[in-house]
Design a protein around this motif. Structure first.
Motif, PDB file in Angstrom:
ATOM      1  N   VAL A  69       0.940  -1.194   0.024  1.00  0.00           N
ATOM      2  CA  VAL A  69       0.066  -0.039   0.024  1.00  0.00           C
ATOM      3  C   VAL A  69       0.976   1.307   0.084  1.00  0.00           C
ATOM      4  CG1 VAL A  69      -0.277   0.338   2.435  1.00  0.00           C
ATOM      5  CG2 VAL A  69      -2.090   1.090   0.885  1.00  0.00           C
ATOM      6  N   VAL A  70       2.044   1.324   0.760  1.00  0.00           N
ATOM      7  CA  VAL A  70       2.891   2.472   0.754  1.00  0.00           C
ATOM      8  C   VAL A  70       3.570   2.448  -0.849  1.00  0.00           C
ATOM      9  CG1 VAL A  70       5.206   3.366   1.363  1.00  0.00           C
ATOM     10  CG2 VAL A  70       3.531   2.198   2.956  1.00  0.00           C
ATOM     11  N   SER A  71       4.030   1.536  -1.471  1.00  0.00           N
ATOM     12  CA  SER A  71       4.274   1.533  -2.752  1.00  0.00           C
ATOM     13  C   SER A  71       3.247   2.094  -3.759  1.00  0.00           C
ATOM     14  CB  SER A  71       4.994   0.241  -3.139  1.00  0.00           C
ATOM     15  OG  SER A  71       5.496   0.100  -4.576  1.00  0.00           O
ATOM     16  N   ASP A  72       2.088   1.584  -3.488  1.00  0.00           N
ATOM     17  CA  ASP A  72       1.310   2.069  -4.657  1.00  0.00           C
ATOM     18  C   ASP A  72       0.409   3.337  -4.323  1.00  0.00           C
ATOM     19  OD1 ASP A  72       1.329  -0.605  -5.737  1.00  0.00           O
ATOM     20  OD2 ASP A  72      -0.270  -1.357  -4.688  1.00  0.00           O
ATOM     21  N   SER A  73       0.496   4.036  -3.065  1.00  0.00           N
ATOM     22  CA  SER A  73      -0.236   5.214  -2.670  1.00  0.00           C
ATOM     23  C   SER A  73       0.767   6.466  -2.542  1.00  0.00           C
ATOM     24  CB  SER A  73      -0.792   4.738  -1.315  1.00  0.00           C
ATOM     25  OG  SER A  73      -1.774   3.728  -1.562  1.00  0.00           O
ATOM     26  N   ILE A  74       2.105   6.305  -2.465  1.00  0.00           N
ATOM     27  CA  ILE A  74       3.038   7.382  -1.991  1.00  0.00           C
ATOM     28  C   ILE A  74       3.858   7.963  -3.096  1.00  0.00           C
ATOM     29  CG2 ILE A  74       4.408   8.249  -0.445  1.00  0.00           C
ATOM     30  CD1 ILE A  74       3.122   6.651   1.769  1.00  0.00           C
ATOM     31  N   ALA A  75       3.893   9.237  -3.485  1.00  0.00           N
ATOM     32  CA  ALA A  75       5.025   9.567  -4.521  1.00  0.00           C
ATOM     33  C   ALA A  75       5.547  10.932  -3.734  1.00  0.00           C
ATOM     34  CB  ALA A  75       4.385  10.036  -5.857  1.00  0.00           C
ATOM     35  N   PRO A  76       6.938  11.071  -4.177  1.00  0.00           N
ATOM     36  CA  PRO A  76       7.737  10.280  -4.659  1.00  0.00           C
ATOM     37  C   PRO A  76       8.085   8.901  -3.753  1.00  0.00           C
ATOM     38  CG  PRO A  76       8.760  12.387  -4.637  1.00  0.00           C
ATOM     39  CD  PRO A  76       7.724  12.359  -3.895  1.00  0.00           C
ATOM     40  N   ARG A  77       8.368   7.849  -4.530  1.00  0.00           N
ATOM     41  CA  ARG A  77       8.716   6.735  -3.585  1.00  0.00           C
ATOM     42  C   ARG A  77       9.202   6.702  -2.309  1.00  0.00           C
ATOM     43  NH1 ARG A  77      11.184   0.923  -6.154  1.00  0.00           N
ATOM     44  NH2 ARG A  77      10.280  -0.292  -4.842  1.00  0.00           N
ATOM     45  N   LEU A  78       8.497   6.027  -1.446  1.00  0.00           N
ATOM     46  CA  LEU A  78       9.006   5.942  -0.209  1.00  0.00           C
ATOM     47  C   LEU A  78       9.435   4.657   0.418  1.00  0.00           C
ATOM     48  CD1 LEU A  78       9.322   7.966   2.329  1.00  0.00           C
ATOM     49  CD2 LEU A  78       7.252   7.422   3.145  1.00  0.00           C
ATOM     50  N   LEU A  79      10.429   4.248   0.952  1.00  0.00           N
ATOM     51  CA  LEU A  79      10.896   2.945   1.342  1.00  0.00           C
ATOM     52  C   LEU A  79      11.031   3.140   2.975  1.00  0.00           C
ATOM     53  CD1 LEU A  79      13.647   2.483  -1.294  1.00  0.00           C
ATOM     54  CD2 LEU A  79      11.409   1.499  -1.182  1.00  0.00           C
ATOM     55  N   PRO A  80      10.014   2.365   3.490  1.00  0.00           N
ATOM     56  CA  PRO A  80       9.902   2.376   4.992  1.00  0.00           C
ATOM     57  C   PRO A  80      10.778   1.018   5.469  1.00  0.00           C
ATOM     58  CG  PRO A  80       8.062   1.587   4.036  1.00  0.00           C
ATOM     59  CD  PRO A  80       8.581   2.137   2.871  1.00  0.00           C
ATOM     60  N   GLU A  81      11.238   1.210   6.504  1.00  0.00           N
ATOM     61  CA  GLU A  81      11.987   0.131   7.409  1.00  0.00           C
ATOM     62  C   GLU A  81      10.887  -0.634   8.162  1.00  0.00           C
ATOM     63  OE1 GLU A  81      15.584   0.851   9.476  1.00  0.00           O
ATOM     64  OE2 GLU A  81      16.292   2.221   7.663  1.00  0.00           O
ATOM     65  N   ILE A  82      10.410  -1.952   8.044  1.00  0.00           N
ATOM     66  CA  ILE A  82       9.445  -2.408   8.528  1.00  0.00           C
ATOM     67  C   ILE A  82      10.067  -3.672   9.216  1.00  0.00           C
ATOM     68  CG2 ILE A  82       7.059  -3.756   8.409  1.00  0.00           C
ATOM     69  CD1 ILE A  82       6.707  -2.395   5.556  1.00  0.00           C
ATOM     70  N   GLU A  83       9.573  -3.991  10.614  1.00  0.00           N
ATOM     71  CA  GLU A  83      10.097  -4.799  11.362  1.00  0.00           C
ATOM     72  C   GLU A  83       8.997  -5.296  12.307  1.00  0.00           C
ATOM     73  OE1 GLU A  83      13.655  -5.211  15.002  1.00  0.00           O
ATOM     74  OE2 GLU A  83      13.340  -3.166  13.897  1.00  0.00           O
ATOM     75  N   ILE A  84       9.021  -6.553  12.367  1.00  0.00           N
ATOM     76  CA  ILE A  84       8.159  -7.367  13.184  1.00  0.00           C
ATOM     77  C   ILE A  84       8.756  -7.391  14.681  1.00  0.00           C
ATOM     78  CG2 ILE A  84       6.832  -9.353  13.559  1.00  0.00           C
ATOM     79  CD1 ILE A  84       7.055  -9.926  10.660  1.00  0.00           C
ATOM     80  N   LEU A  85       7.928  -6.951  15.728  1.00  0.00           N
ATOM     81  CA  LEU A  85       8.539  -7.058  17.105  1.00  0.00           C
ATOM     82  C   LEU A  85       7.631  -7.877  17.993  1.00  0.00           C
ATOM     83  CD1 LEU A  85       9.139  -3.258  17.722  1.00  0.00           C
ATOM     84  CD2 LEU A  85      10.838  -4.986  16.717  1.00  0.00           C
ATOM     85  N   PRO A  86       8.412  -8.763  18.665  1.00  0.00           N
ATOM     86  CA  PRO A  86       7.724  -9.734  19.545  1.00  0.00           C
ATOM     87  C   PRO A  86       7.062  -9.265  20.733  1.00  0.00           C
ATOM     88  CG  PRO A  86      10.095 -10.079  19.788  1.00  0.00           C
ATOM     89  CD  PRO A  86       9.925  -9.260  18.766  1.00  0.00           C
ATOM     90  N   TRP A  87       5.880  -9.344  20.962  1.00  0.00           N
ATOM     91  CA  TRP A  87       5.193  -8.871  22.214  1.00  0.00           C
ATOM     92  C   TRP A  87       4.510 -10.166  23.099  1.00  0.00           C
ATOM     93  CZ3 TRP A  87       5.346  -5.129  25.844  1.00  0.00           C
ATOM     94  CH2 TRP A  87       4.445  -4.886  26.674  1.00  0.00           C
ATOM     95  N   ARG A  88       4.970 -10.983  24.027  1.00  0.00           N
ATOM     96  CA  ARG A  88       4.453 -11.978  24.684  1.00  0.00           C
ATOM     97  C   ARG A  88       3.943 -13.045  23.749  1.00  0.00           C
ATOM     98  NH1 ARG A  88       1.213  -8.508  29.316  1.00  0.00           N
ATOM     99  NH2 ARG A  88       2.960  -7.424  30.183  1.00  0.00           N
ATOM    100  N   ARG A  89       2.875 -13.270  23.641  1.00  0.00           N
ATOM    101  CA  ARG A  89       2.420 -14.096  22.699  1.00  0.00           C
ATOM    102  C   ARG A  89       1.800 -13.619  21.150  1.00  0.00           C
ATOM    103  NH1 ARG A  89      -1.232 -18.536  26.513  1.00  0.00           N
ATOM    104  NH2 ARG A  89       0.316 -18.919  27.938  1.00  0.00           N
ATOM    105  N   THR A  90       2.050 -12.215  21.126  1.00  0.00           N
ATOM    106  CA  THR A  90       1.486 -11.845  19.856  1.00  0.00           C
ATOM    107  C   THR A  90       2.780 -10.945  19.214  1.00  0.00           C
ATOM    108  OG1 THR A  90      -0.160 -10.442  18.724  1.00  0.00           O
ATOM    109  CG2 THR A  90       0.624  -9.779  21.034  1.00  0.00           C
TER     110      THR A  90
END
Length: 450
Positions: A69-90
């Motif tokens: 959705v970021v690639s399709d919706s924002i201009a000029p192109r934006l490259l976010p850093e996406i990280e999955i962070l553990p929190w207990r059981r989720t």
């Protein structure tokens, strides 16, 4: 990335929480605003008001959806850093955005004129025409006060007034006007810059009707009753001196009886007042229209407010570390030559040091709407009163690791219920923050507030 540390902080210029991606438009506006302003981190899976951690059900799926959705919706192109962070059981998704050199970014479906957003406090604000132009100038490495005033000639500057301003420090020569960028060459003609006209223009008020200082002394702690007011519409160097004199006239002062003579003590440190007034004039956004620089004196504080947010890429937290970006290079260069600015980026630190030496709390710096406000308090610092039990709690939390209610109860010798009552009161006073999934979370941890 430290999830627990971020959860102890409130939402602000560089941090936002989202419960989920049910409304991607809000997420996209935040990412655009982060990129255009000072960067930031958005956490998906955390409720925005309570900061309760809900987590996301399928982290990998959410991560892919965000990237698409970021690639399709924002201009000029934006490259976010996406990280999955553990929190207990989720798990929680962290989207980090750095300040972008390709600004202004905007939402494609809204277009550049309507879909460009900036971050103001904890909210996203649609950039108006002036702000959009400033974003573009920032991307080009230009400042507003360096722009040529193409319809004027060099005689629009008052050389005599400029010479008088420089007289205490040096002899000003006409060729210095170009060296200081008060004049510039445009299409073969010598014309004044915006900064030149603001500082020494013969008809500066006609071109910049809001470039003046409004001062008021109010009775009490609000603006319900004004007891004195003044307008300083002269050249900025003289207006600064006049504004400082107005503040000194209305600063309550006491006396210390020394061994030899009586010594006056002002309620406002002169060094802090001077720095605050000069900073407001040097860093104001003169492209904005509608309001001047304002000096407001109350019974308990001084407020100095100028048009313009912090320069893009800066946060309020950066100021305490001496990190500075000059919004107006021409004005800054001239003020430095005049000795008004001693060293780049040191004004805030000198202001803070002066307040501490006077026994006052640190100055408060805020971005409010599209203006920047400095508040200097006149009351002596009164730290919160803590009894022995409260102090024991604070001492236990001082290691920064966070403690469960049961761990704190064991230290202070109270029941868990009584300990929770104590912690709730300390949290209400702003001394302690709690991190957990909700009020009934048995694993909720407590930290000292930052």
């Amino acid at each position: 990335m430290d999830l627990v540390e971020m959860l102890t902080r409130p939402e602000g210029k560089t941090l936002e929480f989202k419960r989920d991606l049910s409304s991607p438009d809000g997420v996209l506006r935040t990412l655009v605003a982060f990129a255009n302003t000072a960067g930031g981190t958005l956490l998906v899976g955390v409720e925005d008001r309570s900061r309760n951690v809900r987590g996301v059900s399928d982290a990998l799926d959410v991560e892919e959806r965000i990237a698409n959705v970021v690639s399709d919706s924002i201009a000029p192109r934006l490259l976010p850093e996406i990280e999955i962070l553990p929190w207990r059981r989720t798990q929680v998704i962290a989207i980090q955005i750095h300040p972008s050199a390709a600004r202004p970014h905007y939402l494609k479906r809204e277009g550049a004129e309507s879909g460009t957003y900036v971050r103001v406090g904890s909210t996203n604000r649609r950039a108006d025409t002036e702000m959009l132009q400033e974003l573009r100038r920032t991307a080009r490495g230009e400042t507003y006060d360096e722009q040529p005033m193409m319809d004027l000639d060099s005689e629009a500057l008052d050389f005599r007034a400029a010479s008088e301003s420089f007289k205490p420090t040096r002899t000003l020569r006409r060729r210095d006007l170009e060296t200081l960028r008060l004049l510039t060459t445009h299409q073969g003609h010598t014309v004044p810059t915006v900064g030149g006209m603001l500082l020494f223009g013969r008809e500066r008020e006609r071109h910049f009707p809001d470039a003046w200082i409004q001062a008021g002394r109010f009775s009490g702690r609000d603006k319900a009753k004004i007891v004195d007011g003044a307008e300083f519409r002269g050249l900025p160097v003289a207006a600064i001196d006049a504004a400082i004199a107005f503040i000194e006239k209305h600063s309550l002062h006491g006396a210390e009886i020394g061994k030899v003579r009586r010594m006056e003590r002002w309620s406002l440190p002169p060094v802090a007042v001077r720095e605050a007034v000069i900073n407001a004039v040097a860093h104001a956004d003169y492209a904005q229209r509608g309001a001047p620089i304002r000096v407001s004196i109350f019974d308990d504080r001084l407020e100095i407010e100028n048009p313009g947010l912090l320069p893009f890429g800066l946060t309020v937290a950066d100021l305490a570390h001496g990190i500075s970006k000059l919004r107006n290079r021409v004005i800054g260069r001239v003020f430095h030559a005049l000795g008004l600015i001693e060293q780049w980026g040191s004004g805030i630190q000198r202001m803070t040091a002066a307040c501490r030496e006077a026994g006052l709390q640190d100055p408060l710096f805020e971005e409010i709407a599209t203006r920047f406000r400095t508040t200097i308090f006149t009351s002596q610092v009164n730290p919160p009163t803590l009894d022995d039990t409260d102090q024991a709690i604070v001492d236990r939390l001082s290691d920064g690791q966070g403690k469960l209610t049961s761990e704190i109860a064991a230290v202070i010798g109270l029941t868990s219920r009584a300990t929770r009552t104590r912690l709730a009161r300390l949290a209400g006073n702003g001394l302690v923050r709690e991190v957990g999934s909700g009020p009934q979370d048995p694993k909720r941890r407590y930290f000292l507030a930052k």
